[in-house]
Design an enzyme around this catalytic site. Structure first.
Site, PDB file in Angstrom:
ATOM      1  N   HIS A  81     -31.737  64.998 -19.788  1.00 25.49           N
ATOM      2  CA  HIS A  81     -31.044  66.153 -20.358  1.00 25.49           C
ATOM      3  C   HIS A  81     -30.709  67.186 -19.278  1.00 25.49           C
ATOM      4  CE1 HIS A  81     -30.226  69.018 -23.725  1.00 25.49           C
ATOM      5  NE2 HIS A  81     -30.551  69.901 -22.787  1.00 25.49           N
ATOM      6  N   GLU A  82     -31.729  67.574 -18.520  1.00 23.26           N
ATOM      7  CA  GLU A  82     -31.509  68.604 -17.502  1.00 23.26           C
ATOM      8  C   GLU A  82     -30.595  68.075 -16.388  1.00 23.26           C
ATOM      9  OE1 GLU A  82     -32.235  71.544 -18.378  1.00 23.26           O
ATOM     10  OE2 GLU A  82     -33.528  70.942 -20.045  1.00 23.26           O
TER      11      GLU A  82
END
Ligand code: ZN
Length: 502
Positions: free
Chosen positions: A265-266
């Site tokens: 995600h990051e």
């Protein structure tokens, strides 16, 4: 003699540097700072925040902006400079409405609130956090009122994260989503097809989890020469400029998926920030154009790529090799189903794709009531629990895994949560276009190759930074506005197949 555009760029560069310095301090606050550092850090962030704001709203910037606007009139309207002037005009007009003392005070209050949240969550102590939260919300309401008149006070809060978006539009989209998402979750539960995910909760060595996450981030295209990964209580991505875009993650020994999917995600956020074209560095156009577009990138890499069968057909053997005793009796199909298990749960960041948006709708409802002052902070835990019951059929056993779970409210991010759900919708809109443009995508993903996907995103989204407002960018790329339909199609097709729904 430099042009007014050049002088404007110089002044904006100084504002950029001050804000980047604040971001370094905020990163340090969440990654390294001892608890005792909170009061000093609050003062530092307050001072720098006020200086950045004062520099930006100065008459000097105003005068250069007026003059630069004249120079930009003869330029291509899509050129960097013409877009820069347009964006700065919008931001400047907004920022001039907010007194510098207010900005400094809000930075101080929210830094202290963040410290209070960091202590309150593990102690399950909402009462100690409540006065801080009340102060943050009160200032957020005051902030919105600088922009009166408005259709709804919440519009001014949303506008900070999603320029131009209104509460009424969010409500309309959520009203379209909610019944079909609730129906899908109910159909899955009634189908009663069991999915075994017990093997995800065995003991997984933290260093190996870290190594595997780094391997994925690298494969996705994250440039560690211009970034790094650290641990923090709440995973996030931050950028100090084109040459330094950092990510954080967190680890649990008995929850393998947490670090994997939060790293994906990051990384998705970081790829967007690392992908601006160099001419945008040290300007307000660097990085993403809005939070929802940003979230469309993170959710795409996390879910559309990272929770796909194709991805794990390539990466599962690698994971098995790292964790043979935990995974050697599991096949890739069982793993795929386990990481896509649909089960209403308490924690948003661990939620599956079918229930995730329901967590956002809950927060949106509460924020609207808080913005209107029809809900008092004292009653927030019970309202949280009531909504949790209504939307997900669950009652949190404590506030730690209930109302205290997110850091965002302590930092003053009221009006921010809807962008998470909108990011899912936009990711699906983009994904339909990408699949049409890249017919070999799934085979490439299965081979662990992400270059053509990243190149597509760089060309259509990343390189532009904040040059195009979200609505305009979406129009350019998918030829239409925000729509819930592609995401609903994606969810119903994916989970219909996994759970054998008709
Ligand atoms: Zn995100």
């Amino acid at each position: 003699m430099p042009s007014h555009l050049e002088r404007l760029r110089h002044l904006l560069g100084e504002v950029f540097d001050l804000r980047a310095a604040s971001a370094v301090l905020e990163w340090d606050q969440q990654v390294n700072m001892p608890p005792g550092g909170a009061p000093n850090r609050a003062a530092q962030l307050s001072t720098i925040g006020r200086l950045a704001h004062e520099t930006f709203i100065s008459d000097e910037v105003g005068a250069e902006l007026d003059a630069a606007q004249g120079e930009a009139a003869s330029l291509d309207p899509d050129s960097d400079d013409a877009r820069l002037v347009r964006k700065v005009r919008r931001d400047y007009t907004k920022a001039r409405k907010v007194p510098a003392e207010f900005v400094g005070e809000f930075a101080r209050v929210s830094a202290l609130a963040q410290g209070a949240w960091t202590r309150a969550r593990p102690a399950d102590d909402f009462a100690s956090f409540a006065p801080h939260l009340e102060q943050v919300f009160e200032m957020r309401r005051q902030y919105a009122d600088f922009f009166a008149p408005y259709d709804h006070r919440y519009d001014a809060m949303l506008d900070d994260f999603e320029p131009g978006l209104k509460a009424a539009q969010v409500k309309a989209v959520f009203d379209e989503l909610r019944p079909r998402q609730v129906a899908l979750v109910r159909a899955i539960q009634e189908r009663g097809r069991p999915v075994d995910d017990a093997f995800l909760h065995l003991d997984y060595d933290l260093q190996k989890q870290w190594d595997f996450g780094v391997e994925i981030a690298r494969a996705y295209g994250y440039d560690f020469n211009r970034g790094r990964q650290d641990k923090s209580a709440h995973p996030f991505t931050t950028s100090f400029g084109l040459g330094d875009v950092r990510i954080t993650t967190r680890f649990y020994p008995k929850l393998l998926t947490s670090s994997i999917f939060s790293t994906m995600h990051e990384t998705g956020h970081a790829l967007y920030d690392q992908g601006s074209k160099p001419s945008l560095d040290r300007t307000p156009l660097l990085g993403g154009t809005s939070l929802a577009i940003h979230e469309s990138q993170s959710r795409m890499w996390e879910n559309f790529v990272g929770r796909s069968r194709a991805f794990w057909s390539g990466f599962f053997p690698r994971l098995q090799a790292l964790f043979p005793s935990q995974l050697n009796k599991v096949d890739v199909e069982a793993f795929y189903r386990a990481i896509n298990k649909v089960q209403p749960s308490l924690i948003r960041v661990e939620a599956d794709e079918a229930t995730y948006n329901l967590h956002i709708m809950l927060r949106f409802d509460l924020e609207l009531a808080l913005a209107e002052k029809s809900l008092d902070v004292r009653h927030l835990p019970e309202q949280w629990n009531a909504k949790m019951k209504e939307y997900l059929g669950l009652t949190p056993p404590d506030d730690k895994d209930g109302v205290l779970q997110d850091v965002h409210w302590s930092t003053g991010y009221m009006g921010y949560f809807p962008t998470y759900a909108l990011g899912n919708l936009i990711a699906a809109q983009l994904w339909e276009r990408i699949q049409a443009d890249l017919p070999a995508l799934h085979q490439e993903i299965a081979r662990g190759q992400f270059g053509s996907l990243l190149a597509w995103l760089r060309e259509h989204i990343h390189q532009h930074g904040g040059k195009f407002e979200p609505v305009e960018l979406l129009q350019r790329v998918v030829g239409g506005g925000l729509s819930a339909q592609p995401y609903l199609r994606y969810l119903e097709s994916k989970f219909g197949e996994i759970y054998g729904l008709s």
